[in-house]
Structure formats: C-alpha cells, structure tokens
Design a protein around this motif. Structure first.
Motif, PDB file in Angstrom:
ATOM      1  N   LYS A   1       0.846  -1.184   0.000  1.00 46.31           N
ATOM      2  CA  LYS A   1       0.000   0.000   0.000  1.00 46.31           C
ATOM      3  C   LYS A   1       0.885   1.238   0.000  1.00 46.31           C
ATOM      4  CE  LYS A   1      -2.640  -0.934   3.607  1.00 46.31           C
ATOM      5  NZ  LYS A   1      -3.745  -0.953   4.570  1.00 46.31           N
ATOM      6  N   ILE A   2       0.456   2.259  -0.761  1.00 45.05           N
ATOM      7  CA  ILE A   2       1.202   3.501  -0.887  1.00 45.05           C
ATOM      8  C   ILE A   2       0.372   4.620  -0.278  1.00 45.05           C
ATOM      9  CG2 ILE A   2       2.149   5.181  -2.516  1.00 45.05           C
ATOM     10  CD1 ILE A   2       1.944   1.930  -3.983  1.00 45.05           C
ATOM     11  N   LYS A   3       0.960   5.340   0.675  1.00 44.89           N
ATOM     12  CA  LYS A   3       0.269   6.427   1.363  1.00 44.89           C
ATOM     13  C   LYS A   3       0.106   7.613   0.424  1.00 44.89           C
ATOM     14  CE  LYS A   3       1.863   7.109   5.402  1.00 44.89           C
ATOM     15  NZ  LYS A   3       2.678   7.572   6.532  1.00 44.89           N
ATOM     16  N   ILE A   4      -1.139   8.104   0.288  1.00 46.11           N
ATOM     17  CA  ILE A   4      -1.396   9.232  -0.609  1.00 46.11           C
ATOM     18  C   ILE A   4      -1.980  10.447   0.101  1.00 46.11           C
ATOM     19  CG2 ILE A   4      -1.637   7.824  -2.681  1.00 46.11           C
ATOM     20  CD1 ILE A   4      -4.728   8.187  -2.330  1.00 46.11           C
ATOM     21  N   GLY A   5      -2.419  10.284   1.345  1.00 39.29           N
ATOM     22  CA  GLY A   5      -2.989  11.424   2.035  1.00 39.29           C
ATOM     23  C   GLY A   5      -3.438  11.083   3.440  1.00 39.29           C
ATOM     24  N   LYS A   6      -4.023  12.096   4.090  1.00 39.29           N
ATOM     25  CA  LYS A   6      -4.495  11.930   5.464  1.00 39.29           C
ATOM     26  C   LYS A   6      -5.760  12.769   5.647  1.00 39.29           C
ATOM     27  CE  LYS A   6      -2.845  12.480  10.195  1.00 39.29           C
ATOM     28  NZ  LYS A   6      -1.653  12.860  10.991  1.00 39.29           N
TER      29      LYS A   6
ATOM     30  N   PRO B   1     -10.972   4.045  -8.032  1.00 42.00           N
ATOM     31  CA  PRO B   1     -12.347   3.820  -7.583  1.00 42.00           C
ATOM     32  C   PRO B   1     -12.470   3.472  -6.093  1.00 42.00           C
ATOM     33  CG  PRO B   1     -11.599   1.982  -8.930  1.00 42.00           C
ATOM     34  CD  PRO B   1     -10.521   3.017  -8.974  1.00 42.00           C
ATOM     35  N   GLU B   2     -11.424   2.890  -5.526  1.00 41.59           N
ATOM     36  CA  GLU B   2     -11.444   2.515  -4.112  1.00 41.59           C
ATOM     37  C   GLU B   2     -10.096   2.848  -3.491  1.00 41.59           C
ATOM     38  OE1 GLU B   2     -14.311  -1.378  -3.974  1.00 41.59           O
ATOM     39  OE2 GLU B   2     -12.235  -1.685  -4.604  1.00 41.59           O
ATOM     40  N   ILE B   3     -10.139   3.338  -2.250  1.00 42.70           N
ATOM     41  CA  ILE B   3      -8.905   3.606  -1.523  1.00 42.70           C
ATOM     42  C   ILE B   3      -9.024   3.029  -0.124  1.00 42.70           C
ATOM     43  CG2 ILE B   3      -8.331   5.690  -2.826  1.00 42.70           C
ATOM     44  CD1 ILE B   3      -9.275   7.351  -0.507  1.00 42.70           C
ATOM     45  N   TYR B   4      -7.886   2.789   0.465  1.00 39.57           N
ATOM     46  CA  TYR B   4      -7.850   2.309   1.842  1.00 39.57           C
ATOM     47  C   TYR B   4      -7.827   3.517   2.778  1.00 39.57           C
ATOM     48  CZ  TYR B   4      -6.902  -2.487   0.489  1.00 39.57           C
ATOM     49  OH  TYR B   4      -6.996  -3.764  -0.026  1.00 39.57           O
ATOM     50  N   ALA B   5      -8.748   3.517   3.733  1.00 41.16           N
ATOM     51  CA  ALA B   5      -8.736   4.477   4.834  1.00 41.16           C
ATOM     52  C   ALA B   5      -8.302   3.664   6.037  1.00 41.16           C
ATOM     53  CB  ALA B   5     -10.112   5.093   5.036  1.00 41.16           C
ATOM     54  N   GLY B   6      -7.020   3.748   6.364  1.00 38.70           N
ATOM     55  CA  GLY B   6      -6.465   2.829   7.353  1.00 38.70           C
ATOM     56  C   GLY B   6      -6.481   1.438   6.756  1.00 38.70           C
ATOM     57  N   ASP B   7      -7.167   0.511   7.412  1.00 41.16           N
ATOM     58  CA  ASP B   7      -7.272  -0.868   6.897  1.00 41.16           C
ATOM     59  C   ASP B   7      -8.581  -1.133   6.164  1.00 41.16           C
ATOM     60  OD1 ASP B   7      -4.790  -1.607   7.870  1.00 41.16           O
ATOM     61  OD2 ASP B   7      -5.596  -2.145   9.839  1.00 41.16           O
ATOM     62  N   ARG B   8      -9.466  -0.141   6.108  1.00 45.74           N
ATOM     63  CA  ARG B   8     -10.777  -0.317   5.456  1.00 45.74           C
ATOM     64  C   ARG B   8     -10.703   0.108   4.000  1.00 45.74           C
ATOM     65  NH1 ARG B   8     -14.538   3.335   8.956  1.00 45.74           N
ATOM     66  NH2 ARG B   8     -15.759   3.148   7.053  1.00 45.74           N
TER      67      ARG B   8
ATOM     68  N   LEU C   1     -13.254  14.550  -0.172  1.00 45.69           N
ATOM     69  CA  LEU C   1     -13.714  13.236  -0.610  1.00 45.69           C
ATOM     70  C   LEU C   1     -15.020  12.863   0.069  1.00 45.69           C
ATOM     71  CD1 LEU C   1     -10.543  10.945  -0.407  1.00 45.69           C
ATOM     72  CD2 LEU C   1     -11.517  12.008  -2.432  1.00 45.69           C
ATOM     73  N   LYS C   2     -15.846  12.146  -0.684  1.00 45.00           N
ATOM     74  CA  LYS C   2     -17.004  11.443  -0.116  1.00 45.00           C
ATOM     75  C   LYS C   2     -16.707   9.973  -0.316  1.00 45.00           C
ATOM     76  CE  LYS C   2     -20.983  10.535   1.621  1.00 45.00           C
ATOM     77  NZ  LYS C   2     -20.636   9.255   2.217  1.00 45.00           N
ATOM     78  N   LEU C   3     -16.546   9.254   0.808  1.00 43.18           N
ATOM     79  CA  LEU C   3     -16.212   7.841   0.781  1.00 43.18           C
ATOM     80  C   LEU C   3     -17.375   7.019   1.304  1.00 43.18           C
ATOM     81  CD1 LEU C   3     -12.641   8.171   2.334  1.00 43.18           C
ATOM     82  CD2 LEU C   3     -13.192   7.823  -0.076  1.00 43.18           C
ATOM     83  N   SER C   4     -17.587   5.845   0.716  1.00 50.37           N
ATOM     84  CA  SER C   4     -18.631   4.951   1.205  1.00 50.37           C
ATOM     85  C   SER C   4     -18.316   4.574   2.647  1.00 50.37           C
ATOM     86  CB  SER C   4     -18.704   3.689   0.348  1.00 50.37           C
ATOM     87  OG  SER C   4     -17.501   2.959   0.449  1.00 50.37           O
ATOM     88  N   GLY C   5     -19.331   4.438   3.462  1.00 49.11           N
ATOM     89  CA  GLY C   5     -19.125   4.065   4.854  1.00 49.11           C
ATOM     90  C   GLY C   5     -18.904   5.247   5.777  1.00 49.11           C
ATOM     91  N   ILE C   6     -18.654   6.410   5.214  1.00 51.79           N
ATOM     92  CA  ILE C   6     -18.556   7.643   6.002  1.00 51.79           C
ATOM     93  C   ILE C   6     -19.721   8.503   5.525  1.00 51.79           C
ATOM     94  CG2 ILE C   6     -17.148   9.651   6.607  1.00 51.79           C
ATOM     95  CD1 ILE C   6     -14.666   7.989   6.005  1.00 51.79           C
TER      96      ILE C   6
ATOM     97  N   THR D   1      -6.984   9.596   9.960  1.00 49.31           N
ATOM     98  CA  THR D   1      -6.833   8.345   9.219  1.00 49.31           C
ATOM     99  C   THR D   1      -6.017   8.590   7.957  1.00 49.31           C
ATOM    100  OG1 THR D   1      -8.969   7.564  10.027  1.00 49.31           O
ATOM    101  CG2 THR D   1      -8.067   6.449   8.092  1.00 49.31           C
ATOM    102  N   GLU D   2      -5.023   7.752   7.732  1.00 51.58           N
ATOM    103  CA  GLU D   2      -4.206   7.881   6.533  1.00 51.58           C
ATOM    104  C   GLU D   2      -4.853   7.117   5.385  1.00 51.58           C
ATOM    105  OE1 GLU D   2      -0.235   6.900   7.993  1.00 51.58           O
ATOM    106  OE2 GLU D   2       0.074   9.065   8.152  1.00 51.58           O
ATOM    107  N   LEU D   3      -4.681   7.638   4.176  1.00 52.87           N
ATOM    108  CA  LEU D   3      -5.275   7.061   2.972  1.00 52.87           C
ATOM    109  C   LEU D   3      -4.200   6.427   2.104  1.00 52.87           C
ATOM    110  CD1 LEU D   3      -7.709   9.991   2.104  1.00 52.87           C
ATOM    111  CD2 LEU D   3      -8.194   7.922   3.416  1.00 52.87           C
ATOM    112  N   PHE D   4      -4.547   5.276   1.531  1.00 47.15           N
ATOM    113  CA  PHE D   4      -3.593   4.504   0.737  1.00 47.15           C
ATOM    114  C   PHE D   4      -4.239   4.014  -0.552  1.00 47.15           C
ATOM    115  CE2 PHE D   4      -2.732   3.875   5.209  1.00 47.15           C
ATOM    116  CZ  PHE D   4      -1.357   3.983   5.327  1.00 47.15           C
TER     117      PHE D   4
END
Length: 165
Positions: free
Chosen positions: A3-8, A35-42, A58-63, A75-78
């Motif tokens: 996983k590559i960190k792209i933001g927080k 289309p999908e990114i990791y927010a932490g492990d999710r 960003l508008k992310l599913s689940g938030i 939360t860091e984004l990957f």
C-alpha cells in the motif's frame, strides 16, 4: 500487496460525511482515477472528489454523516501498487529511486540513494557513500547522467568538492 500512502483525513466537511484530505501525492488526480482507496485498513469506494483551494474533499462509502467524518480524522489514505499510473519513459517514483546504486562516470565514487529531498528548486538525491558519509547530489543534468531503472543504477558526474561537503 504493497500500500502507498497518498494522504491523510484532516477534518470533516459539511453534514453528509465528506472529509478534507491533506494530499501527499503530487496530484489530486490519483483520487479521481482510483475507484477505491484504503482508509487505514478499510477499503472504501470513492463516491465523489472535489477540490477546495489546495485541499482534496472526498465522499467515501461508509462515512455517511458528520459524526463518521469526525471519527475518521487522522486516518491515513492509501492506494495499492496496481493503482499507480504508468510513468513516461525516464521518470521514476521516489520509492523506486531509493536503494538504487550511484556511481561516478569514470570515477571512484560509489553509494546508495537513501532519500530524495523535494523541498528545493530541484530534487536532491541523498546518497550514503560506502565509507558511511552522506552526500547530497542535485538531480540536474549537469550531475545526473543516466538513471537505469532495470539495472537500478544512477550514473553521475561530480564536480570537485561536492563530496567533501
């Protein structure tokens, strides 16, 4: 899978679960084309991307509401390695440059890239020499002659005194 960190996520925006993101990448397009990114492990689906000044929203599913957005602060984004775009010939990701060997063309200098500094007018290779000393080499045509990604070798021409700093 790397996983590559792209933001927080740094803050909530509005009431519908949007989050403000401090962008670590050099472009906000990474959020638009992934289309999908990791927010932490999710792993979350990217539902919407917009810019607000120099911040990514960003508008992310689940938030889905302000409370969830507030809870996501910090939360860091990957993205995954597969989500990285192909670079044009002769361009490299910093993570690929780190660990490359550095040799002086026709000289005795040898070392390994330990970091790439980007807070100056041009990138600067931080190179650890075989004797343990660290040397900074600007990534400009006058010094960097060739970067061979397959051989993982950077060929440089150094001026007198550069390695003595």
């Amino acid at each position: 899978m790397e996983k590559i960190k792209i933001g927080k996520i740094v803050n909530a925006v509005g009431l519908k679960g949007e989050v403000k993101v401090y962008n670590y990448s050099d472009s906000e397009e990474v959020y638009e084309r992934t289309p999908e990114i990791y927010a932490g492990d999710r792993l979350l689906k990217v539902q919407n991307v917009r810019m607000q000044k120099n911040m990514v929203i960003l508008k992310l599913s689940g938030i889905d509401d302000r409370n969830a957005a507030e809870a996501a602060k910090g939360t860091e984004l990957f993205i995954t390695e597969a989500d990285l775009p192909e670079l044009p010939e002769g361009q490299f990701y910093i993570r690929d440059l780190i660990g490359m060997e550095v040799e002086e063309q026709g000289g005795s200098f040898h070392g390994v890239v330990t970091d790439v500094l980007q807070n100056t007018a041009q990138d600067i290779f931080e190179v650890k020499r075989d004797d343990g000393k660290t040397v900074l080499i600007p990534k400009v045509d006058a010094f960097v002659q060739k970067i061979d990604g397959k051989e993982r070798l950077i060929t440089v021409t150094l001026i007198e005194g550069l390695t003595d700093l």
